[in-house]
Motif scaffolding. Structure first.
Motif, short mmCIF file in Angstrom:
data_model
loop_
_atom_site.label_atom_id
_atom_site.label_comp_id
_atom_site.label_asym_id
_atom_site.label_seq_id
_atom_site.Cartn_x
_atom_site.Cartn_y
_atom_site.Cartn_z
N ARG A 48 0.85 -1.20 0.00
CA ARG A 48 0.00 0.00 0.00
C ARG A 48 0.88 1.25 0.00
O ARG A 48 2.04 1.21 0.44
CB ARG A 48 -0.95 0.01 1.18
CG ARG A 48 -0.29 0.22 2.54
CD ARG A 48 -1.32 0.06 3.66
NE ARG A 48 -0.79 0.41 4.96
CZ ARG A 48 -1.47 0.26 6.10
NH1 ARG A 48 -2.71 -0.27 6.10
NH2 ARG A 48 -0.92 0.61 7.25
N GLN A 49 0.30 2.32 -0.50
CA GLN A 49 1.01 3.59 -0.52
C GLN A 49 0.04 4.70 -0.14
O GLN A 49 -0.93 4.95 -0.87
CB GLN A 49 1.63 3.86 -1.89
CG GLN A 49 2.52 5.09 -1.91
CD GLN A 49 3.36 5.18 -3.17
OE1 GLN A 49 3.07 4.54 -4.18
NE2 GLN A 49 4.41 5.98 -3.11
N ALA A 50 0.31 5.33 0.98
CA ALA A 50 -0.49 6.45 1.44
C ALA A 50 0.07 7.74 0.84
O ALA A 50 1.24 7.80 0.46
CB ALA A 50 -0.47 6.53 2.96
N PRO A 51 -0.76 8.78 0.77
CA PRO A 51 -0.29 10.05 0.20
C PRO A 51 0.95 10.56 0.92
O PRO A 51 0.98 10.63 2.15
CB PRO A 51 -1.48 10.98 0.41
CG PRO A 51 -2.67 10.08 0.47
CD PRO A 51 -2.18 8.83 1.13
N GLY A 52 1.96 10.91 0.13
CA GLY A 52 3.17 11.46 0.70
C GLY A 52 4.09 10.47 1.36
O GLY A 52 5.10 10.85 1.96
N LYS A 53 3.75 9.18 1.26
CA LYS A 53 4.57 8.15 1.90
C LYS A 53 5.06 7.15 0.87
O LYS A 53 4.53 7.06 -0.24
CB LYS A 53 3.77 7.43 2.99
CG LYS A 53 3.39 8.32 4.16
CD LYS A 53 2.76 7.50 5.27
CE LYS A 53 2.44 8.37 6.48
NZ LYS A 53 1.84 7.58 7.59
N GLU A 54 6.07 6.39 1.26
CA GLU A 54 6.59 5.36 0.37
C GLU A 54 5.67 4.13 0.40
O GLU A 54 4.95 3.90 1.35
CB GLU A 54 8.01 4.96 0.80
CG GLU A 54 9.03 6.07 0.64
CD GLU A 54 10.44 5.59 0.90
OE1 GLU A 54 11.37 6.36 0.62
OE2 GLU A 54 10.60 4.46 1.37
N ARG A 55 5.75 3.36 -0.66
CA ARG A 55 4.99 2.12 -0.73
C ARG A 55 5.52 1.17 0.35
O ARG A 55 6.74 1.05 0.55
CB ARG A 55 5.15 1.50 -2.10
CG ARG A 55 4.28 0.29 -2.34
CD ARG A 55 4.40 -0.21 -3.78
NE ARG A 55 4.00 0.81 -4.74
CZ ARG A 55 3.91 0.58 -6.05
NH1 ARG A 55 4.19 -0.61 -6.53
NH2 ARG A 55 3.55 1.55 -6.87
N GLU A 56 4.60 0.49 1.04
CA GLU A 56 5.01 -0.43 2.09
C GLU A 56 4.35 -1.78 1.91
O GLU A 56 3.22 -1.88 1.44
CB GLU A 56 4.68 0.14 3.48
CG GLU A 56 3.22 0.40 3.76
CD GLU A 56 2.97 1.02 5.12
OE1 GLU A 56 3.93 1.23 5.89
OE2 GLU A 56 1.79 1.28 5.44
N PHE A 57 5.07 -2.79 2.33
CA PHE A 57 4.58 -4.16 2.28
C PHE A 57 3.51 -4.36 3.34
O PHE A 57 3.64 -3.88 4.46
CB PHE A 57 5.76 -5.11 2.50
CG PHE A 57 5.38 -6.53 2.76
CD1 PHE A 57 5.41 -7.04 4.04
CD2 PHE A 57 4.98 -7.36 1.73
CE1 PHE A 57 5.07 -8.36 4.29
CE2 PHE A 57 4.63 -8.68 1.96
CZ PHE A 57 4.67 -9.17 3.24
N VAL A 58 2.46 -5.13 2.98
CA VAL A 58 1.37 -5.40 3.91
C VAL A 58 1.30 -6.89 4.28
O VAL A 58 1.27 -7.24 5.47
CB VAL A 58 0.01 -4.96 3.30
CG1 VAL A 58 -1.14 -5.37 4.21
CG2 VAL A 58 0.00 -3.47 3.05
N ALA A 59 1.29 -7.75 3.27
CA ALA A 59 1.13 -9.18 3.54
C ALA A 59 1.55 -9.97 2.31
O ALA A 59 1.60 -9.44 1.20
CB ALA A 59 -0.33 -9.51 3.88
N ARG A 60 1.86 -11.25 2.53
CA ARG A 60 2.18 -12.11 1.40
C ARG A 60 1.63 -13.51 1.67
O ARG A 60 1.34 -13.88 2.82
CB ARG A 60 3.67 -12.19 1.13
CG ARG A 60 4.48 -12.92 2.19
CD ARG A 60 5.89 -13.22 1.72
NE ARG A 60 6.65 -13.92 2.74
CZ ARG A 60 7.51 -13.34 3.55
NH1 ARG A 60 7.71 -12.03 3.48
NH2 ARG A 60 8.17 -14.04 4.43
N ILE A 61 1.51 -14.28 0.58
CA ILE A 61 1.01 -15.64 0.68
C ILE A 61 1.81 -16.51 -0.27
O ILE A 61 2.14 -16.09 -1.39
CB ILE A 61 -0.51 -15.70 0.39
CG1 ILE A 61 -1.06 -17.09 0.67
CG2 ILE A 61 -0.83 -15.24 -1.03
CD1 ILE A 61 -2.60 -17.12 0.72
#
Length: 119
Positions: free
Chosen positions: A38-51
């Motif tokens: 996910r990427q929030a406004p003004g922030k870097e993309r971040e990992f959330v989950a994997r399968i």
């Protein structure tokens, strides 16, 4: 590479739920580890989950653990992200991504779907 299309985003009140879907093209979906970012406004993309490829193993970042669930249906070439107890800080564009078999990086990405959580 594989083509990925996300859906299911939208506007929801805090405490609500959404389920994101990501459908892949091609016949090799089951060979890919899949992830959500996910990427929030003004922030870097971040990992959330994997399968893992067969869905037997999952991993979550602490900030979604216990609230989000990643799953997949290889017969439908689809990976899901069930999001419960949503918080305003979960507001972001959510992306799914595929990691090549044997690879170390996510090489295929969807276009993203917007999730907005109002307080």
């Amino acid at each position: 590479q594989v083509q990925l299309v996300e859906s299911g985003g939208g506007l929801v009140q805090a405490g609500g739920s959404l389920r994101l879907s990501c459908t892949a093209s091609g016949s090799t979906f089951s060979t890919y580890t899949m992830g959500w970012f996910r990427q929030a406004p003004g922030k870097e993309r971040e990992f959330v989950a994997r399968i893992s490829q067969r869905g037997s193993s999952t991993y979550y970042r602490d900030f979604v653990k216990g609230r989000f669930t990643i799953s997949r249906d290889n017969a439908k070439n689809t990976v899901y992200l069930q999001m419960n107890s949503l918080k305003p800080e979960d507001t972001a564009v959510y992306f799914c991504a595929a990691k090549d078999p044997g690879g170390t990086m996510y090489s295929s990405w969807g276009q993203g779907t917007q999730v907005t959580v109002s307080s």
